[in-house]
Design an enzyme around this catalytic site. Structure first.
Site, short mmCIF file in Angstrom:
data_model
loop_
_atom_site.label_atom_id
_atom_site.label_comp_id
_atom_site.label_asym_id
_atom_site.label_seq_id
_atom_site.Cartn_x
_atom_site.Cartn_y
_atom_site.Cartn_z
CB SER A 1 -8.44 0.79 5.75
OG SER A 1 -9.19 1.96 5.92
CE LYS B 1 -3.88 1.98 2.66
NZ LYS B 1 -4.78 1.73 3.81
CB SER C 1 -7.89 3.56 2.86
OG SER C 1 -7.07 2.99 3.88
#
Length: 467
Positions: A173, A79, A149
């Protein structure tokens, strides 16, 4: 089976046995990224040349007898909040468009030490402050949200564009996009995995964890990431841990808490049916289903937002004043709202968290895990802002997605999501297993037993007709 279709566990066994080379595996993943990325938008950066170089080194080491373990030569995504020296860490934001990391984050260091091969950085909702990751499309239906996210990481894994990936979880997330894309996601105990070198959203709620195709895969990644790190003040002073999972599917004696409130309130009928069917299957494996009442449920969302919003604004205080126009409107509004939260409100949220942790500890003394829906509905259509429930009440999509995942962030307990079915249009449904602090072994055991009984092996999403 083509190399990119292999789960981490399958790929690791093939690499160890000399049946598959890391370079062959990495090349297959890079070709898969080339084929599907235009449909998905999962990656911010793809480091093709560096990945091939790392894979070639892994191949030489393994051939020379220097095999490091199950992650050696395995390609993964990170990420885009997680630093890797010499690579941009943009948080998918114009605010950090020119930023290049000077050093590796602790989690990146540990994966590199394990011999894993970095494919690139995956998209996040800007600064991890959202539940949709708008740059990325759902792996099962490009007209629907990826979840956030850690949407890029979840989509990459679901599409076979990464063997595994790391994400972060502040209010769900990791688990939300994992559930919406039909993969496994693990939010570990708060402080179990170092966050040094990871851009924060909310210091007291942030976690780093893996997204994988199977529970066994998640256990392998988790084993490589644990251990104390003095660079993260919240990191627990624990030694590295392994999480071996046997193929014994017996859950005899495992007490599974089934909530009678909160977790099945305002949940779509298809989600509820899939989760309750999964619970019945776990009961067939020997688990005892025990009804539990979730304590302080009415305070969950107020506590989550009361902690997260001011902490996020504190981190962004300087750039919010100097370059506010570089933030996307939805994130900027949230950050500006954080300036209006009083110290008293923040302290009340802290007190609520303390009480909630105590109440949850008492509840988890009576059961081994809590089983519940991960999210109340499957992936929303792109642009959809509101959910209307059968009783006529409405809820924003973001509030709906965070509602069932937030309790594990507030209390800091481990939570695993895994696929348990699909809805009438074929979209994945997730169930989460929530355990006591440092209870990763029990949630992984329970998830692995269910997965094995269903003979699930991490099905890939059909992406845009790409073969």
């Amino acid at each position: 089976m083509r190399p990119f279709e292999l789960t981490l566990t399958q790929a690791a066994a093939a690499v160890e046995e000399g049946e598959l080379s890391p370079l062959e595996l990495t090349t297959s993943l890079l070709e898969r990224i080339d084929a599907v990325e235009r449909h998905l938008g999962a990656y911010v950066t793809v480091a093709s040349e560096a990945a091939r170089g790392s894979a070639a080194r892994a191949e030489r080491d393994i051939t020379a007898g220097r095999y490091r373990g199950p992650l050696h030569g395995i390609p993964f995504g990170l990420k885009d909040l997680i630093d890797v020296a010499g690579m941009p860490t943009t948080a998918s934001s114009r605010v950090r468009a020119a930023h290049v990391a000077q050093a590796d984050s602790t989690v990146a260091t540990r994966l590199f030490e394990a011999g894993a091969v970095l494919l690139g950085k995956t998209h996040t909702h800007e600064f991890a402050y959202g539940l949709t990751t708008p740059q990325t499309r759902n792996a099962w239906d490009p007209g629907r949200v990826a979840g956030g996210s850690s949407g890029g990481s979840a989509v990459a894994v679901a599409a076979g564009a990464a063997t595994f990936a790391l994400g972060t979880d502040t209010g769900g997330s990791i688990r939300v996009p994992a559930a919406l894309n039909g993969v496994v996601g693990l939010k570990p105990t708060y402080g179990l995995i170092s966050r040094h070198g990871v851009i924060p959203l909310s210091w007291s709620l942030d976690h780093v964890g893996p997204l994988t195709r199977t529970v066994q895969d998640a256990a392998l990644v988790l084993s490589a990431l644990t251990g104390h790190d003095p660079e993260d003040p919240a990191c627990l002073p624990t030694a590295p841990r392994d999480y071996p999972l046997t193929h014994d599917g017996d859950l005899k004696g495992l007490r599974i808490g089934v909530p009678v409130n909160y977790y099945f309130d305002h949940v779509s009928p298809e989600v509820e049916a899939a989760v309750r069917t999964a619970l019945a299957q776990m009961s067939d494996l020997g688990a005892d289903l025990v009804e539990v009442e979730i304590p302080m449920a009415q305070y969950v969302q107020a506590a989550q937002w009361g902690l997260m919003v001011p902490e996020a604004t504190a981190y962004h205080e300087r750039t919010l004043r100097s370059v506010p126009e570089l933030y996307t409107p939805d994130v900027r509004i949230l950050l500006e709202a954080g300036e209006l939260v009083s110290a008293g409100d923040y302290l009340r949220a802290q007190r609520a968290r303390t009480l909630m942790r105590q109440e949850w500890a008492e509840m988890l003394d009576r059961v081994d895990v809590i089983a519940a829906p991960t999210v109340p509905m499957t992936a929303a259509k792109t642009g959809q802002e509101v959910v209307e429930w059968p009783d006529g009440t409405t809820e924003s999509v973001s509030d709906a997605y965070v509602r069932l995942s937030a309790p594990a962030n507030i209390t800091g307990v481990p939570a695993l999501t895994l696929p348990v079915g699909r809805d009438h249009v074929g979209l994945p449904i997730g169930m989460q297993l929530i355990g006591p602090p440092m209870g990763e072994a029990v949630v992984l055991r329970a998830g692995h037993a269910y997965e094995a009984a269903r003979n699930q092996h991490g099905a890939l999403a059909p992406v845009g007709g790409v073969k």
